[in-house]
Design a protein around this motif. Structure first.
Motif, PDB file in Angstrom:
ATOM      1  N   LYS A 126      42.071  36.416  39.421  1.00 24.04           N
ATOM      2  CA  LYS A 126      42.405  35.238  38.616  1.00 24.04           C
ATOM      3  C   LYS A 126      42.947  34.113  39.483  1.00 24.04           C
ATOM      4  O   LYS A 126      42.687  32.938  39.222  1.00 24.04           O
ATOM      5  CB  LYS A 126      43.409  35.606  37.523  1.00 24.04           C
ATOM      6  CG  LYS A 126      42.757  36.391  36.401  1.00 24.04           C
ATOM      7  CD  LYS A 126      43.749  36.809  35.354  1.00 24.04           C
ATOM      8  CE  LYS A 126      43.100  37.815  34.405  1.00 24.04           C
ATOM      9  NZ  LYS A 126      44.079  38.419  33.501  1.00 24.04           N
ATOM     10  N   MET A 175      40.058  32.478  41.036  1.00 17.84           N
ATOM     11  CA  MET A 175      39.336  31.644  40.065  1.00 17.84           C
ATOM     12  C   MET A 175      40.217  30.556  39.456  1.00 17.84           C
ATOM     13  O   MET A 175      39.815  29.894  38.500  1.00 17.84           O
ATOM     14  CB  MET A 175      38.768  32.510  38.934  1.00 17.84           C
ATOM     15  CG  MET A 175      37.686  33.492  39.332  1.00 17.84           C
ATOM     16  SD  MET A 175      36.363  32.804  40.318  1.00 17.84           S
ATOM     17  CE  MET A 175      35.551  31.704  39.171  1.00 17.84           C
ATOM     18  N   LEU A 185      42.875  30.786  37.610  1.00 14.59           N
ATOM     19  CA  LEU A 185      43.191  31.057  36.209  1.00 14.59           C
ATOM     20  C   LEU A 185      44.668  31.353  36.002  1.00 14.59           C
ATOM     21  O   LEU A 185      45.152  31.404  34.884  1.00 14.59           O
ATOM     22  CB  LEU A 185      42.373  32.245  35.692  1.00 14.59           C
ATOM     23  CG  LEU A 185      40.861  32.073  35.730  1.00 14.59           C
ATOM     24  CD1 LEU A 185      40.153  33.361  35.345  1.00 14.59           C
ATOM     25  CD2 LEU A 185      40.425  30.948  34.816  1.00 14.59           C
ATOM     26  N   ARG A 232      32.198  25.483  42.122  1.00 13.05           N
ATOM     27  CA  ARG A 232      32.364  26.307  40.931  1.00 13.05           C
ATOM     28  C   ARG A 232      31.078  27.027  40.507  1.00 13.05           C
ATOM     29  O   ARG A 232      31.090  28.202  40.168  1.00 13.05           O
ATOM     30  CB  ARG A 232      32.827  25.415  39.788  1.00 13.05           C
ATOM     31  CG  ARG A 232      33.547  26.177  38.745  1.00 13.05           C
ATOM     32  CD  ARG A 232      34.705  25.390  38.235  1.00 13.05           C
ATOM     33  NE  ARG A 232      35.888  26.213  38.165  1.00 13.05           N
ATOM     34  CZ  ARG A 232      37.107  25.732  38.127  1.00 13.05           C
ATOM     35  NH1 ARG A 232      37.320  24.442  38.216  1.00 13.05           N
ATOM     36  NH2 ARG A 232      38.129  26.547  38.032  1.00 13.05           N
ATOM     37  N   TYR A 249      32.273  34.674  37.636  1.00 10.01           N
ATOM     38  CA  TYR A 249      33.403  35.547  37.356  1.00 10.01           C
ATOM     39  C   TYR A 249      33.043  36.486  36.214  1.00 10.01           C
ATOM     40  O   TYR A 249      32.560  36.055  35.169  1.00 10.01           O
ATOM     41  CB  TYR A 249      34.620  34.682  36.991  1.00 10.01           C
ATOM     42  CG  TYR A 249      35.844  35.419  36.513  1.00 10.01           C
ATOM     43  CD1 TYR A 249      36.449  36.393  37.308  1.00 10.01           C
ATOM     44  CD2 TYR A 249      36.424  35.116  35.288  1.00 10.01           C
ATOM     45  CE1 TYR A 249      37.592  37.048  36.870  1.00 10.01           C
ATOM     46  CE2 TYR A 249      37.570  35.759  34.845  1.00 10.01           C
ATOM     47  CZ  TYR A 249      38.144  36.730  35.641  1.00 10.01           C
ATOM     48  OH  TYR A 249      39.274  37.370  35.216  1.00 10.01           O
ATOM     49  N   PRO A 296      34.931  38.927  33.859  1.00  9.88           N
ATOM     50  CA  PRO A 296      36.265  39.422  33.484  1.00  9.88           C
ATOM     51  C   PRO A 296      36.222  40.898  33.093  1.00  9.88           C
ATOM     52  O   PRO A 296      35.150  41.468  32.889  1.00  9.88           O
ATOM     53  CB  PRO A 296      36.644  38.572  32.274  1.00  9.88           C
ATOM     54  CG  PRO A 296      35.538  37.626  32.031  1.00  9.88           C
ATOM     55  CD  PRO A 296      34.383  38.008  32.876  1.00  9.88           C
ATOM     56  N   MET A 356      25.553  32.009  27.909  1.00  9.46           N
ATOM     57  CA  MET A 356      26.769  31.317  28.360  1.00  9.46           C
ATOM     58  C   MET A 356      26.796  31.157  29.877  1.00  9.46           C
ATOM     59  O   MET A 356      27.434  30.252  30.402  1.00  9.46           O
ATOM     60  CB  MET A 356      28.021  32.081  27.919  1.00  9.46           C
ATOM     61  CG  MET A 356      28.277  32.062  26.441  1.00  9.46           C
ATOM     62  SD  MET A 356      29.708  33.093  26.066  1.00  9.46           S
ATOM     63  CE  MET A 356      29.496  33.287  24.300  1.00  9.46           C
ATOM     64  N   GLY A 357      26.107  32.067  30.556  1.00 10.61           N
ATOM     65  CA  GLY A 357      26.037  31.953  32.008  1.00 10.61           C
ATOM     66  C   GLY A 357      25.403  30.647  32.451  1.00 10.61           C
ATOM     67  O   GLY A 357      25.666  30.151  33.539  1.00 10.61           O
ATOM     68  N   PHE A 364      27.885  41.504  30.407  1.00 11.98           N
ATOM     69  CA  PHE A 364      28.746  40.649  31.230  1.00 11.98           C
ATOM     70  C   PHE A 364      28.128  40.378  32.595  1.00 11.98           C
ATOM     71  O   PHE A 364      28.207  39.278  33.132  1.00 11.98           O
ATOM     72  CB  PHE A 364      30.115  41.318  31.399  1.00 11.98           C
ATOM     73  CG  PHE A 364      31.166  40.760  30.466  1.00 11.98           C
ATOM     74  CD1 PHE A 364      30.815  39.918  29.428  1.00 11.98           C
ATOM     75  CD2 PHE A 364      32.500  41.071  30.649  1.00 11.98           C
ATOM     76  CE1 PHE A 364      31.776  39.390  28.578  1.00 11.98           C
ATOM     77  CE2 PHE A 364      33.476  40.548  29.809  1.00 11.98           C
ATOM     78  CZ  PHE A 364      33.113  39.715  28.773  1.00 11.98           C
ATOM     79  N   ARG A 412      25.283  37.963  32.282  1.00  6.12           N
ATOM     80  CA  ARG A 412      25.777  36.595  32.118  1.00  6.12           C
ATOM     81  C   ARG A 412      26.085  35.978  33.479  1.00  6.12           C
ATOM     82  O   ARG A 412      25.762  34.810  33.737  1.00  6.12           O
ATOM     83  CB  ARG A 412      27.031  36.606  31.238  1.00  6.12           C
ATOM     84  CG  ARG A 412      27.633  35.231  31.043  1.00  6.12           C
ATOM     85  CD  ARG A 412      28.749  35.233  30.035  1.00  6.12           C
ATOM     86  NE  ARG A 412      29.947  35.900  30.523  1.00  6.12           N
ATOM     87  CZ  ARG A 412      31.106  35.922  29.871  1.00  6.12           C
ATOM     88  NH1 ARG A 412      31.219  35.323  28.711  1.00  6.12           N
ATOM     89  NH2 ARG A 412      32.142  36.565  30.376  1.00  6.12           N
ATOM     90  N   GLN A 459      23.891  32.842  35.747  1.00  5.72           N
ATOM     91  CA  GLN A 459      24.491  31.648  36.353  1.00  5.72           C
ATOM     92  C   GLN A 459      23.840  31.315  37.693  1.00  5.72           C
ATOM     93  O   GLN A 459      23.855  30.169  38.127  1.00  5.72           O
ATOM     94  CB  GLN A 459      25.999  31.880  36.524  1.00  5.72           C
ATOM     95  CG  GLN A 459      26.759  30.651  36.967  1.00  5.72           C
ATOM     96  CD  GLN A 459      28.239  30.931  37.154  1.00  5.72           C
ATOM     97  OE1 GLN A 459      28.838  31.719  36.423  1.00  5.72           O
ATOM     98  NE2 GLN A 459      28.852  30.304  38.136  1.00  5.72           N
TER      99      GLN A 459
END
Ligand SMILES: Nc1ncnc2c1ncn2[C@@H]1O[C@H](COP(=O)(O)OP(=O)(O)O)[C@@H](O)[C@H]1O
Ligand SMILES: [Mg+2]
Lengths: 287, 264
Positions: free
Chosen positions: B50, B53, B55, B74, B79, B81, B100-101, B149, B152, B156
């Protein structure tokens, strides 16, 4: 259906749809209680707006009142994240305090201002909304209640359609959204401002308590019924419209407050859906 | 490519309510390798990711990615999670989530292009979820959710992948799918950084490891870094485990999971 009935229903539907759309995200983000808090803590803002503006048409002042809702979310965040107070306690402290403050302001000034009383604050009254018609060049162009909420409704629709990806991202996984560089707190602020403005603009018609019902019940019902966010929003809207129409006729039938009846109908729809889903599961497992 | 560092962490400290969770961490990671961040539960592994990233607030120090600050690169970093970090009952399909990626900070208001959609399908195929792409994510097994995940992140199209415990709660088939995929990605020159707490599988999975327990214990090639001393320092009092580890070390390079044992 008479013109007055139509105007009343139109107002109810516009308020209801605004709440349903925003409510879907409140439910998914598990911040329904924040929505509840906002709807109560805008009261001092509304009270001040009414008192300051002798004529009640000043919608601009009411938008100012919405700032109280935004401040509420910031205070809750501050208590919870910075002072490490539990979230529910942070919410409880903030909104009850502001709400009580609002009640005091109203009782102190209510003599000079008969349009605002405590009953109206809590529950509002949709069925009297048609009294306040706006007539321009002899044409009826709607009621004041409608024109208060309608621009907000439009903004919500545009915001949700255009910002759908952002809303989806922060609703599903805030941390992931942040990792993509998305300004989550900004999105939050805009979203909560819309919730705030919606509660302010609908408060005369449905009041601070009942508006929460519109924000939560149809979206929660739609959540049970759908496995797709877009569908969920549409179902929530459909349920809201149904509840408005049914609630309207029920309220005439037994002569009670329309806003309460709409919420009661929302609740009945919720329980029906719940029962239906349970039944479906039972039948499935029997097979 | 390989000589340069993918991620540099300089004197990084992170505290939660004045309790240090990461203390003066300083290392630099190679490119194009599968890198494990290893340590017991609560040792600050997730926090380290985190912090990389951006966060969590950093108390001191800084992080560079490909010699630049995160804000500039970026899109090159994906990432992943921890699986438990989201509510899987969310009304979204596999495809929705993988999509969403492709969301980008500056293109959030634009429509997704045909290329975006193709990349999404490709990513779904890579994790072998084609059959499930229209399924709601609630109706997937833990292993399948983990693969969503990862898809995704793949969609990206990043160069560096940062994954938090992708092997937790996954079935054997998924573990193999993920491992094969990681090796494929590595061969394409991607850097993969994985948080991992299961010491038994470390030597099988990683080329390079970072041993972490609030402080940096050691980092380097797995073969050189995975020593009894280092593990003792990382896992400290957890003796039961330690004895297991020592036997493991003695039998170094012993293939823990023999071929053919996994499935089929
Ligand atoms: N948001 C937080 N607030 C306070 N303490 C936290 C928070 N997140 C993690 N911690 C604490 O920081 C330590 C390290 O956590 P974490 O980075 O999740 O470890 P790991 O991933 O290695 O298990 C733990 O002791 C945990 O309790
Ligand atoms: Mg962790």
């Amino acid at each position: 259906m008479s013109l007055n009935d139509f105007l009343t229903l139109l107002t109810a539907a516009t308020i209801g749809l605004s709440c349903a759309i925003l409510g879907c995200f409140l439910v998914l983000r598990k911040v329904v209680m924040v929505g509840d808090a906002i709807s109560h803590s805008v009261l001092p803002g509304i009270a001040i707006a009414y008192i300051v503006s002798a004529n009640f048409n000043s919608s601009l002042l009411l938008i100012g009142a919405a700032i109280f809702g935004v401040i509420t979310t910031l205070i809750i965040d501050f208590f919870h994240k910075k002072l490490k107070l539990q979230e529910d306690a942070s919410i409880g402290i903030t909104f009850t305090w502001l709400f009580a403050l609002g009640v005091i302001i109203i009782t102190l000034f209510t003599e000079s201002n008969t349009d605002l009383d405590q009953d109206c604050v809590l529950f509002g009254e949709l069925s009297s909304s048609f009294l306040d018609k706006i007539i321009m060049n002899d044409y009826l162009i709607g009621t004041r209640s409608f024109w208060m909420i309608f621009p907000v409704f439009l903004i919500i629709v545009i915001f949700v359609v255009r910002g759908f990806k952002g809303l989806l991202l922060i609703s599903f996984n805030e941390e992931y959204a942040k990792s993509k560089g998305i300004h989550v707190s900004m999105w939050n602020l805009i979203f909560m401002s819309l919730v705030s403005i919606t509660t302010v603009m609908s408060f005369e018609s449905v009041g601070a308590v009942l508006v929460v019902g519109l924000l939560v019940i149809p979206p929660a019902t739609a959540y049970i019924l759908s496995n797709d966010l877009k569908k969920m929003i549409f179902i929530a809207c459909g349920l809201t419209l149904l509840a408005c129409i049914l609630g309207f006729y029920f309220s005439i039938l037994i002569d009670v407050s329309m806003s309460s009846m709409v919420i009661v109908t929302c609740g009945m729809l919720f329980f029906s859906v719940l029962a239906y889903e349970k039944l479906k599961k039972m039948l499935k497992s029997k097979k | 490519m390989k000589g340069k560092s993918s991620i540099e962490v300089h004197n990084l400290s992170v505290t939660y309510q004045n309790v240090p969770v990461l203390w003066d961490i300083d290392f630099s990671l190679p490119q194009g390798q599968i890198i494990g961040i290893v340590g017991p539960n609560g040792s600050g592994k997730s926090t380290l990711l985190k912090a990389i990233m951006d966060l969590v607030p950093i108390s001191s120090g800084f992080v560079k990615i490909m010699d630049k600050s995160l804000g500039l690169v970026r899109d090159l970093v994906a990432y992943v999670p921890q699986r438990e970090s989201v509510d899987w009952n969310f009304p979204a399909s596999v495809e929705d989530v993988v999509m969403m990626g492709r969301y980008k900070k500056n293109k959030l208001f634009n429509r997704l292009t045909k290329i975006d959609k193709e990349l999404v399908q490709e990513a779904i195929a890579k994790v072998k979820l084609e059959k499930y792409k229209d399924r709601q994510i609630a109706q997937l097994s833990g292993g399948q959710q983990q693969r969503v995940f990862i898809a995704r992140a793949l969609a990206q199209g990043a160069d560096i992948y940062i994954m938090d415990e992708p092997f937790v709660g996954v079935d054997m088939a998924t573990e193999k799918t993920i491992l094969d995929l990681l090796i494929l990605m590595k061969n394409e020159g991607k850097t993969i950084i994985i948080v991992h707490h299961d010491i038994q599988t470390v030597s099988n999975f990683f080329d390079y490891i970072v041993l972490l327990n609030t402080r940096l214990i050691a980092h380097g090639k797995t073969s050189e870094t995975l020593t009894g001393e280092n593990l003792q320092a990382t896992y400290g009092g957890q003796l039961n485990l330690l004895t297991k580890i020592q036997t493991l070390i003695k039998a170094k390079d012993f293939p823990l999971r023999e071929e053919g044992f996994e499935d089929k």
